[in-house]
Design an enzyme around this catalytic site. Structure first.
Site, PDB file in Angstrom:
ATOM      1  N   SER A 122      -2.889   2.656   6.841  1.00 62.98           N
ATOM      2  CA  SER A 122      -1.940   2.461   5.742  1.00 62.98           C
ATOM      3  C   SER A 122      -2.285   1.322   4.791  1.00 62.98           C
ATOM      4  O   SER A 122      -1.531   0.366   4.618  1.00 62.98           O
ATOM      5  CB  SER A 122      -0.526   2.286   6.293  1.00 62.98           C
ATOM      6  OG  SER A 122       0.360   2.889   5.386  1.00 62.98           O
ATOM      7  N   ASP A 168       5.429   2.738   7.913  1.00 64.17           N
ATOM      8  CA  ASP A 168       4.301   1.926   7.451  1.00 64.17           C
ATOM      9  C   ASP A 168       4.759   0.705   6.660  1.00 64.17           C
ATOM     10  O   ASP A 168       4.311  -0.421   6.894  1.00 64.17           O
ATOM     11  CB  ASP A 168       3.355   2.761   6.579  1.00 64.17           C
ATOM     12  CG  ASP A 168       2.750   3.922   7.346  1.00 64.17           C
ATOM     13  OD1 ASP A 168       3.021   4.053   8.559  1.00 64.17           O
ATOM     14  OD2 ASP A 168       2.004   4.699   6.720  1.00 64.17           O
ATOM     15  N   TYR A 218       2.368  20.681  10.929  1.00 62.04           N
ATOM     16  CA  TYR A 218       3.441  19.674  10.915  1.00 62.04           C
ATOM     17  C   TYR A 218       4.788  20.354  10.675  1.00 62.04           C
ATOM     18  O   TYR A 218       5.753  20.111  11.398  1.00 62.04           O
ATOM     19  CB  TYR A 218       3.132  18.666   9.808  1.00 62.04           C
ATOM     20  CG  TYR A 218       4.173  17.604   9.593  1.00 62.04           C
ATOM     21  CD1 TYR A 218       4.231  16.460  10.392  1.00 62.04           C
ATOM     22  CD2 TYR A 218       5.108  17.718   8.567  1.00 62.04           C
ATOM     23  CE1 TYR A 218       5.183  15.480  10.180  1.00 62.04           C
ATOM     24  CE2 TYR A 218       6.070  16.742   8.340  1.00 62.04           C
ATOM     25  CZ  TYR A 218       6.092  15.627   9.154  1.00 62.04           C
ATOM     26  OH  TYR A 218       7.045  14.655   8.942  1.00 62.04           O
TER      27      TYR A 218
HETATM   28  P1  ADP Z   1      -3.992   5.009   3.645  1.00 61.99           P
HETATM   29  O1  ADP Z   1      -3.840   5.936   4.808  1.00 61.99           O
HETATM   30  O2  ADP Z   1      -5.058   3.995   3.878  1.00 61.99           O
HETATM   31  O3  ADP Z   1      -2.687   4.417   3.214  1.00 61.99           O
HETATM   32  P2  ADP Z   1      -3.717   6.359   1.155  1.00 61.99           P
HETATM   33  O4  ADP Z   1      -4.447   7.492   0.571  1.00 61.99           O
HETATM   34  O5  ADP Z   1      -2.266   6.497   1.407  1.00 61.99           O
HETATM   35  O6  ADP Z   1      -4.513   5.927   2.456  1.00 61.99           O
HETATM   36  O7  ADP Z   1      -3.847   5.106   0.192  1.00 61.99           O
HETATM   37  C1  ADP Z   1      -5.104   4.715  -0.308  1.00 61.99           C
HETATM   38  C2  ADP Z   1      -4.953   4.319  -1.768  1.00 61.99           C
HETATM   39  O8  ADP Z   1      -4.293   3.043  -1.870  1.00 61.99           O
HETATM   40  C3  ADP Z   1      -6.297   4.134  -2.443  1.00 61.99           C
HETATM   41  O9  ADP Z   1      -6.784   5.360  -2.936  1.00 61.99           O
HETATM   42  C4  ADP Z   1      -5.933   3.157  -3.555  1.00 61.99           C
HETATM   43  O10 ADP Z   1      -5.338   3.821  -4.655  1.00 61.99           O
HETATM   44  C5  ADP Z   1      -4.878   2.265  -2.898  1.00 61.99           C
HETATM   45  N1  ADP Z   1      -5.530   1.113  -2.262  1.00 61.99           N
HETATM   46  C6  ADP Z   1      -5.593   0.819  -0.950  1.00 61.99           C
HETATM   47  N2  ADP Z   1      -6.313  -0.313  -0.723  1.00 61.99           N
HETATM   48  C7  ADP Z   1      -6.733  -0.735  -1.936  1.00 61.99           C
HETATM   49  C8  ADP Z   1      -7.526  -1.834  -2.387  1.00 61.99           C
HETATM   50  N3  ADP Z   1      -8.074  -2.709  -1.525  1.00 61.99           N
HETATM   51  N4  ADP Z   1      -7.738  -1.949  -3.708  1.00 61.99           N
HETATM   52  C9  ADP Z   1      -7.200  -1.075  -4.581  1.00 61.99           C
HETATM   53  N5  ADP Z   1      -6.463  -0.016  -4.214  1.00 61.99           N
HETATM   54  C10 ADP Z   1      -6.223   0.162  -2.919  1.00 61.99           C
HETATM   55 MG    MG Z   2      -1.006   5.620   2.731  1.00 59.36          MG
END
Ligand code: ADP
Ligand code: MG
Length: 381
Positions: A122, A168, A218
Protein backbone atom coordinates in the site's frame (compact mmCIF):
# COMPACT_ATOMS: atom_id res chain seq x y z
CA UNK A 1 15.82 9.95 1.14
CA UNK A 2 15.53 12.96 3.43
CA UNK A 3 18.71 14.57 2.11
CA UNK A 4 17.58 14.20 -1.48
CA UNK A 5 14.22 15.76 -0.62
CA UNK A 6 15.88 18.67 1.20
CA UNK A 7 18.25 19.30 -1.67
CA UNK A 8 15.57 19.29 -4.36
CA UNK A 9 13.26 21.40 -2.23
CA UNK A 10 15.99 23.97 -1.72
CA UNK A 11 16.60 24.15 -5.48
CA UNK A 12 12.92 24.46 -6.46
CA UNK A 13 11.38 26.34 -3.57
CA UNK A 14 14.15 27.71 -1.35
CA UNK A 15 14.21 27.85 2.43
CA UNK A 16 11.62 26.82 4.99
CA UNK A 17 9.05 24.06 5.03
CA UNK A 18 8.21 21.19 7.32
CA UNK A 19 8.77 17.47 6.81
CA UNK A 20 6.06 14.82 7.25
CA UNK A 21 6.03 11.10 6.64
CA UNK A 22 3.83 8.07 6.68
CA UNK A 23 4.15 4.36 6.04
CA UNK A 24 3.08 1.38 4.02
CA UNK A 25 1.57 -1.54 5.93
CA UNK A 26 1.41 -5.27 6.39
CA UNK A 27 -1.50 -7.30 7.68
CA UNK A 28 -0.26 -10.07 9.97
CA UNK A 29 -3.47 -12.05 9.95
CA UNK A 30 -7.19 -11.49 9.21
CA UNK A 31 -7.70 -11.89 5.46
CA UNK A 32 -11.07 -11.62 3.68
CA UNK A 33 -12.52 -10.78 7.07
CA UNK A 34 -13.14 -7.07 6.43
CA UNK A 35 -16.25 -7.42 4.28
CA UNK A 36 -17.51 -10.09 6.68
CA UNK A 37 -17.49 -7.66 9.59
CA UNK A 38 -14.51 -9.39 11.21
CA UNK A 39 -11.07 -8.33 12.38
CA UNK A 40 -7.98 -7.28 10.49
CA UNK A 41 -4.62 -6.96 12.20
CA UNK A 42 -2.33 -4.54 10.35
CA UNK A 43 0.71 -2.49 11.28
CA UNK A 44 2.73 0.29 9.67
CA UNK A 45 6.17 -0.60 8.30
CA UNK A 46 9.59 0.97 7.95
CA UNK A 47 8.94 1.82 4.31
CA UNK A 48 6.96 4.89 3.49
CA UNK A 49 6.61 8.30 1.92
CA UNK A 50 8.31 11.48 3.08
CA UNK A 51 7.33 14.98 1.99
CA UNK A 52 8.68 18.44 2.64
CA UNK A 53 5.91 21.02 2.45
CA UNK A 54 5.75 24.82 2.63
CA UNK A 55 2.71 27.05 2.26
CA UNK A 56 3.08 29.32 -0.76
CA UNK A 57 0.32 31.86 -0.15
CA UNK A 58 -1.27 31.12 -3.52
CA UNK A 59 -4.27 29.05 -4.61
CA UNK A 60 -2.24 26.32 -6.21
CA UNK A 61 -0.11 23.34 -5.35
CA UNK A 62 3.34 22.88 -6.83
CA UNK A 63 4.51 19.32 -6.37
CA UNK A 64 7.64 17.47 -7.37
CA UNK A 65 7.86 13.68 -7.26
CA UNK A 66 11.49 12.65 -6.85
CA UNK A 67 10.81 9.03 -7.76
CA UNK A 68 9.07 9.90 -11.02
CA UNK A 69 11.32 12.93 -11.54
CA UNK A 70 8.21 14.88 -12.49
CA UNK A 71 6.75 18.24 -11.63
CA UNK A 72 3.05 19.03 -11.47
CA UNK A 73 1.04 22.16 -10.70
CA UNK A 74 -2.66 22.16 -9.95
CA UNK A 75 -5.42 24.31 -8.42
CA UNK A 76 -7.65 23.30 -5.55
CA UNK A 77 -11.04 23.25 -7.27
CA UNK A 78 -12.79 20.10 -8.43
CA UNK A 79 -12.08 20.86 -12.09
CA UNK A 80 -8.33 21.17 -11.47
CA UNK A 81 -7.69 17.39 -11.32
CA UNK A 82 -4.14 16.82 -12.58
CA UNK A 83 -3.09 14.46 -15.35
CA UNK A 84 -0.38 12.52 -13.52
CA UNK A 85 -1.63 9.57 -11.50
CA UNK A 86 0.71 10.31 -8.57
CA UNK A 87 -0.51 13.91 -8.37
CA UNK A 88 -4.13 12.77 -8.18
CA UNK A 89 -3.45 11.23 -4.78
CA UNK A 90 -2.30 14.60 -3.45
CA UNK A 91 -5.08 16.48 -5.23
CA UNK A 92 -7.66 14.00 -3.90
CA UNK A 93 -6.44 14.47 -0.35
CA UNK A 94 -6.76 18.25 -0.73
CA UNK A 95 -10.27 17.93 -2.13
CA UNK A 96 -11.45 15.44 0.47
CA UNK A 97 -10.08 17.65 3.25
CA UNK A 98 -11.95 20.64 1.83
CA UNK A 99 -15.13 18.58 1.49
CA UNK A 100 -14.92 17.87 5.23
CA UNK A 101 -14.79 21.59 6.02
CA UNK A 102 -11.01 21.69 6.37
CA UNK A 103 -8.93 24.59 5.15
CA UNK A 104 -6.43 23.92 2.38
CA UNK A 105 -4.50 26.59 0.50
CA UNK A 106 -1.58 26.49 -1.87
CA UNK A 107 1.65 24.75 -0.95
CA UNK A 108 4.94 23.66 -2.47
CA UNK A 109 6.16 20.13 -1.93
CA UNK A 110 8.89 17.67 -2.84
CA UNK A 111 8.32 14.06 -1.86
CA UNK A 112 9.74 10.56 -2.27
CA UNK A 113 9.14 7.06 -1.02
CA UNK A 114 10.49 3.55 -0.67
CA UNK A 115 7.35 1.40 -0.56
CA UNK A 116 7.50 -0.91 -3.57
CA UNK A 117 4.60 -0.01 -5.85
CA UNK A 118 1.80 -2.52 -6.27
CA UNK A 119 3.49 -5.17 -4.10
CA UNK A 120 0.62 -5.27 -1.60
CA UNK A 121 2.26 -2.90 0.87
CA UNK A 122 0.00 0.00 0.00
CA UNK A 123 2.30 2.70 -1.25
CA UNK A 124 -0.83 4.66 -2.20
CA UNK A 125 -2.09 4.72 1.39
CA UNK A 126 1.35 5.89 2.53
CA UNK A 127 1.15 8.76 0.04
CA UNK A 128 -2.40 9.77 1.01
CA UNK A 129 -1.74 9.51 4.72
CA UNK A 130 1.39 11.64 4.52
CA UNK A 131 -0.54 14.49 2.92
CA UNK A 132 -3.76 14.01 4.93
CA UNK A 133 -1.75 14.20 8.14
CA UNK A 134 0.42 17.08 6.92
CA UNK A 135 -2.44 19.29 5.72
CA UNK A 136 -4.32 18.70 8.95
CA UNK A 137 -1.29 19.86 10.87
CA UNK A 138 -0.28 22.76 8.62
CA UNK A 139 -3.78 24.27 8.50
CA UNK A 140 -4.77 23.37 12.07
CA UNK A 141 -7.89 21.65 10.87
CA UNK A 142 -8.34 19.41 13.90
CA UNK A 143 -9.77 16.55 11.85
CA UNK A 144 -9.65 13.37 13.92
CA UNK A 145 -7.41 10.49 12.94
CA UNK A 146 -10.20 8.21 11.75
CA UNK A 147 -11.41 10.91 9.41
CA UNK A 148 -7.85 11.38 8.12
CA UNK A 149 -7.87 7.70 7.18
CA UNK A 150 -11.23 8.19 5.49
CA UNK A 151 -9.79 11.12 3.53
CA UNK A 152 -7.26 8.69 2.06
CA UNK A 153 -9.88 6.06 1.35
CA UNK A 154 -12.21 8.58 -0.34
CA UNK A 155 -9.27 9.81 -2.39
CA UNK A 156 -8.87 6.30 -3.79
CA UNK A 157 -12.62 6.01 -4.43
CA UNK A 158 -13.23 9.43 -5.93
CA UNK A 159 -9.97 10.39 -7.63
CA UNK A 160 -8.06 7.17 -8.34
CA UNK A 161 -10.81 4.68 -9.21
CA UNK A 162 -9.88 2.14 -6.52
CA UNK A 163 -12.78 0.95 -4.36
CA UNK A 164 -10.67 -0.01 -1.34
CA UNK A 165 -11.62 -0.65 2.28
CA UNK A 166 -10.30 1.37 5.21
CA UNK A 167 -7.55 -0.95 6.50
CA UNK A 168 -4.57 0.44 4.59
CA UNK A 169 -5.18 4.08 5.43
CA UNK A 170 -6.13 3.16 8.99
CA UNK A 171 -2.83 1.33 9.49
CA UNK A 172 -0.85 4.08 7.86
CA UNK A 173 -2.40 6.80 10.05
CA UNK A 174 -2.61 4.87 13.34
CA UNK A 175 0.51 2.72 13.05
CA UNK A 176 3.02 2.70 15.93
CA UNK A 177 6.47 1.14 16.23
CA UNK A 178 6.32 -2.16 18.10
CA UNK A 179 2.53 -2.50 17.78
CA UNK A 180 -0.04 -4.09 15.54
CA UNK A 181 -3.60 -2.82 15.57
CA UNK A 182 -6.61 -5.06 15.70
CA UNK A 183 -9.46 -3.33 13.91
CA UNK A 184 -13.03 -4.55 14.17
CA UNK A 185 -14.39 -3.86 10.69
CA UNK A 186 -17.97 -3.88 11.92
CA UNK A 187 -17.73 -1.47 14.84
CA UNK A 188 -14.45 0.26 13.89
CA UNK A 189 -13.20 -0.32 17.43
CA UNK A 190 -9.47 -0.88 17.56
CA UNK A 191 -6.86 -2.01 20.01
CA UNK A 192 -3.06 -2.02 19.97
CA UNK A 193 -1.13 -5.23 20.69
CA UNK A 194 2.61 -5.53 21.27
CA UNK A 195 4.56 -6.83 18.32
CA UNK A 196 8.27 -6.91 18.97
CA UNK A 197 9.51 -10.28 17.81
CA UNK A 198 13.05 -10.32 19.19
CA UNK A 199 15.11 -12.98 17.47
CA UNK A 200 12.73 -13.14 14.50
CA UNK A 201 12.46 -11.25 11.24
CA UNK A 202 9.38 -10.40 9.27
CA UNK A 203 9.99 -10.81 5.56
CA UNK A 204 7.79 -10.64 2.50
CA UNK A 205 8.45 -12.74 -0.55
CA UNK A 206 6.81 -11.25 -3.60
CA UNK A 207 5.90 -13.85 -6.21
CA UNK A 208 5.60 -10.97 -8.73
CA UNK A 209 2.56 -12.64 -10.29
CA UNK A 210 -1.00 -11.37 -10.38
CA UNK A 211 -3.50 -13.85 -11.75
CA UNK A 212 -6.42 -12.40 -13.62
CA UNK A 213 -9.15 -14.27 -11.75
CA UNK A 214 -8.86 -11.94 -8.80
CA UNK A 215 -11.85 -9.62 -9.25
CA UNK A 216 -14.49 -12.12 -10.42
CA UNK A 217 -13.37 -14.61 -7.76
CA UNK A 218 -13.59 -11.87 -5.14
CA UNK A 219 -17.21 -11.16 -6.02
CA UNK A 220 -18.02 -14.87 -5.91
CA UNK A 221 -16.43 -15.22 -2.48
CA UNK A 222 -18.46 -12.30 -1.17
CA UNK A 223 -21.66 -13.82 -2.51
CA UNK A 224 -20.88 -17.18 -0.86
CA UNK A 225 -20.29 -15.47 2.47
CA UNK A 226 -23.53 -13.52 2.23
CA UNK A 227 -25.40 -16.67 1.31
CA UNK A 228 -24.02 -18.58 4.30
CA UNK A 229 -24.73 -15.66 6.64
CA UNK A 230 -28.33 -15.45 5.36
CA UNK A 231 -28.88 -19.17 6.04
CA UNK A 232 -27.47 -18.87 9.57
CA UNK A 233 -29.52 -15.73 10.21
CA UNK A 234 -32.75 -17.75 9.88
CA UNK A 235 -31.80 -19.58 13.08
CA UNK A 236 -29.89 -16.74 14.71
CA UNK A 237 -31.44 -13.40 13.79
CA UNK A 238 -28.64 -11.36 15.39
CA UNK A 239 -26.13 -12.53 12.80
CA UNK A 240 -25.57 -9.42 10.74
CA UNK A 241 -22.28 -10.53 9.21
CA UNK A 242 -20.71 -13.94 8.87
CA UNK A 243 -18.18 -12.97 11.52
CA UNK A 244 -21.00 -12.89 14.08
CA UNK A 245 -21.66 -16.62 13.59
CA UNK A 246 -20.29 -19.45 15.71
CA UNK A 247 -18.77 -22.49 14.03
CA UNK A 248 -21.65 -24.63 15.36
CA UNK A 249 -24.24 -22.36 13.77
CA UNK A 250 -22.62 -22.93 10.41
CA UNK A 251 -22.79 -26.65 11.03
CA UNK A 252 -26.55 -26.36 11.55
CA UNK A 253 -27.05 -25.16 7.96
CA UNK A 254 -24.54 -27.49 6.30
CA UNK A 255 -27.25 -29.27 4.29
CA UNK A 256 -29.03 -26.07 3.30
CA UNK A 257 -26.23 -24.33 1.43
CA UNK A 258 -23.93 -25.42 -1.38
CA UNK A 259 -20.77 -27.12 -0.17
CA UNK A 260 -18.69 -24.38 -1.70
CA UNK A 261 -20.44 -21.72 0.40
CA UNK A 262 -19.96 -23.89 3.47
CA UNK A 263 -16.20 -24.10 2.89
CA UNK A 264 -15.88 -20.35 2.31
CA UNK A 265 -17.79 -19.66 5.53
CA UNK A 266 -15.74 -22.21 7.43
CA UNK A 267 -12.61 -20.31 6.45
CA UNK A 268 -14.00 -16.91 7.48
CA UNK A 269 -15.28 -18.05 10.87
CA UNK A 270 -11.95 -19.77 11.54
CA UNK A 271 -10.02 -16.69 10.47
CA UNK A 272 -11.89 -14.38 12.82
CA UNK A 273 -11.02 -16.73 15.70
CA UNK A 274 -7.38 -16.95 14.58
CA UNK A 275 -6.99 -13.17 14.84
CA UNK A 276 -8.19 -13.35 18.44
CA UNK A 277 -5.86 -16.28 19.14
CA UNK A 278 -2.90 -14.41 17.67
CA UNK A 279 -3.67 -11.39 19.86
CA UNK A 280 -3.72 -13.60 22.96
CA UNK A 281 -0.45 -15.20 21.89
CA UNK A 282 1.18 -11.80 21.38
CA UNK A 283 0.22 -10.71 24.87
CA UNK A 284 2.18 -13.74 26.09
CA UNK A 285 5.03 -13.06 23.66
CA UNK A 286 4.36 -16.48 22.13
CA UNK A 287 5.53 -16.09 18.53
CA UNK A 288 5.50 -19.81 17.84
CA UNK A 289 1.70 -19.85 18.19
CA UNK A 290 1.47 -16.74 16.03
CA UNK A 291 3.41 -18.59 13.35
CA UNK A 292 1.23 -21.68 13.57
CA UNK A 293 -1.87 -19.53 13.09
CA UNK A 294 -0.29 -17.98 10.00
CA UNK A 295 0.15 -21.46 8.50
CA UNK A 296 -3.45 -22.28 9.34
CA UNK A 297 -4.58 -19.14 7.57
CA UNK A 298 -2.60 -20.14 4.52
CA UNK A 299 -4.16 -23.57 4.55
CA UNK A 300 -7.63 -22.03 4.81
CA UNK A 301 -7.01 -19.52 2.04
CA UNK A 302 -5.64 -22.26 -0.17
CA UNK A 303 -8.02 -25.17 0.47
CA UNK A 304 -11.24 -23.69 1.86
CA UNK A 305 -11.40 -20.17 0.45
CA UNK A 306 -9.43 -21.13 -2.66
CA UNK A 307 -7.71 -17.82 -3.29
CA UNK A 308 -4.13 -19.05 -3.36
CA UNK A 309 -2.22 -20.09 -6.49
CA UNK A 310 0.63 -22.39 -7.45
CA UNK A 311 3.35 -19.82 -6.80
CA UNK A 312 2.08 -18.93 -3.32
CA UNK A 313 1.51 -22.53 -2.29
CA UNK A 314 5.03 -23.27 -3.45
CA UNK A 315 6.46 -20.48 -1.28
CA UNK A 316 4.39 -21.61 1.68
CA UNK A 317 5.53 -25.20 1.44
CA UNK A 318 9.10 -24.12 1.02
CA UNK A 319 8.82 -21.99 4.16
CA UNK A 320 7.65 -25.03 6.13
CA UNK A 321 10.55 -27.03 4.83
CA UNK A 322 12.99 -24.29 5.90
CA UNK A 323 11.52 -24.29 9.45
CA UNK A 324 10.09 -20.80 9.06
CA UNK A 325 7.91 -20.09 12.10
CA UNK A 326 4.93 -18.70 10.20
CA UNK A 327 4.08 -18.14 6.55
CA UNK A 328 0.97 -17.24 4.62
CA UNK A 329 -0.28 -15.42 1.58
CA UNK A 330 -0.88 -11.76 2.41
CA UNK A 331 -3.64 -9.79 0.71
CA UNK A 332 -6.56 -10.96 -1.36
CA UNK A 333 -4.70 -13.83 -3.03
CA UNK A 334 -4.13 -15.03 -6.62
CA UNK A 335 -0.61 -13.63 -6.48
CA UNK A 336 1.35 -11.03 -4.58
CA UNK A 337 3.40 -11.79 -1.46
CA UNK A 338 3.72 -14.28 1.32
CA UNK A 339 4.44 -12.83 4.74
CA UNK A 340 6.91 -14.84 6.80
CA UNK A 341 7.97 -14.81 10.43
CA UNK A 342 11.38 -16.42 10.57
CA UNK A 343 14.03 -16.95 13.22
CA UNK A 344 17.06 -14.77 12.56
CA UNK A 345 19.45 -17.72 12.37
CA UNK A 346 17.33 -19.39 9.67
CA UNK A 347 16.75 -16.25 7.63
CA UNK A 348 19.72 -16.45 5.23
CA UNK A 349 19.15 -20.08 4.34
CA UNK A 350 15.42 -19.50 3.84
CA UNK A 351 15.89 -16.54 1.51
CA UNK A 352 18.59 -18.31 -0.49
CA UNK A 353 16.45 -21.42 -0.91
CA UNK A 354 13.32 -19.43 -1.74
CA UNK A 355 15.02 -17.34 -4.40
CA UNK A 356 16.84 -20.27 -5.99
CA UNK A 357 14.00 -22.75 -6.04
CA UNK A 358 11.29 -20.27 -7.00
CA UNK A 359 13.41 -18.96 -9.87
CA UNK A 360 14.19 -22.47 -11.09
CA UNK A 361 10.52 -23.41 -11.06
CA UNK A 362 8.81 -20.28 -12.33
CA UNK A 363 11.49 -18.69 -14.48
CA UNK A 364 11.65 -15.40 -12.65
CA UNK A 365 13.05 -14.35 -9.30
CA UNK A 366 10.79 -13.38 -6.42
CA UNK A 367 11.44 -10.09 -4.63
CA UNK A 368 12.33 -10.00 -0.97
CA UNK A 369 11.30 -7.20 1.41
CA UNK A 370 12.32 -7.11 5.06
CA UNK A 371 9.87 -5.16 7.16
CA UNK A 372 9.94 -3.80 10.69
CA UNK A 373 6.76 -2.58 12.38
CA UNK A 374 7.20 1.17 12.69
CA UNK A 375 5.45 4.50 13.18
CA UNK A 376 2.77 5.61 10.74
CA UNK A 377 1.85 9.22 9.92
CA UNK A 378 3.98 11.76 11.76
CA UNK A 379 5.81 15.03 11.63
CA UNK A 380 9.52 14.48 11.07
CA UNK A 381 10.74 18.05 11.56
P1 ADP B 1 -0.03 -0.13 -3.88
O1 ADP B 1 -0.55 -1.53 -3.73
O2 ADP B 1 1.44 -0.06 -3.67
O3 ADP B 1 -0.81 0.85 -3.07
P2 ADP B 1 -1.32 1.26 -6.01
O4 ADP B 1 -1.44 0.96 -7.44
O5 ADP B 1 -2.55 1.34 -5.19
O6 ADP B 1 -0.27 0.23 -5.41
O7 ADP B 1 -0.61 2.67 -5.83
C1 ADP B 1 0.58 2.96 -6.53
C2 ADP B 1 0.51 4.40 -7.02
O8 ADP B 1 0.69 5.31 -5.92
C3 ADP B 1 1.63 4.71 -8.00
O9 ADP B 1 1.27 4.35 -9.31
C4 ADP B 1 1.76 6.22 -7.82
O10 ADP B 1 0.77 6.92 -8.55
C5 ADP B 1 1.49 6.41 -6.32
N1 ADP B 1 2.75 6.33 -5.58
C6 ADP B 1 3.12 5.40 -4.68
N2 ADP B 1 4.38 5.63 -4.21
C7 ADP B 1 4.82 6.73 -4.85
C8 ADP B 1 6.04 7.48 -4.83
N3 ADP B 1 7.09 7.09 -4.08
N4 ADP B 1 6.12 8.56 -5.62
C9 ADP B 1 5.09 8.95 -6.39
N5 ADP B 1 3.93 8.28 -6.46
C10 ADP B 1 3.78 7.19 -5.71
MG1 MG C 1 -2.91 1.04 -3.22
Amino acid sequence: MKDKIQEKFQTLFGEGGEVFASAGRINLIGEHTDYNGGYVFPGAIDKGIMAKIKLNGEKKVRAFSLDYDEYCEFGLNEEDKPEQAWARYIFGVCRETIKRGGKVEGFDTVFAGDVPLGAGLSSSAALESTFAYALNSLFNNNIDKFELARIGQSTEHNYCGVMCGIMDQFASIFGKAGSLIRLNCKTMEYKYFPFDPKGYKLVLIDSCVKHELASSAYNKRRASCENAAAAIRKNHPDVEFLSDAKRLWLEEVRDEIPEEDFLRAEYVIGEVQRVLDVCDALERGDYETVGEMMYQTHFGMSRLYEVSCEELDFLNKLARRCDVTGSRVMGGGFGGCTINLVKEELYDAFIKTAVEEFTAKFGHAPKVYDVVISDGARKVE
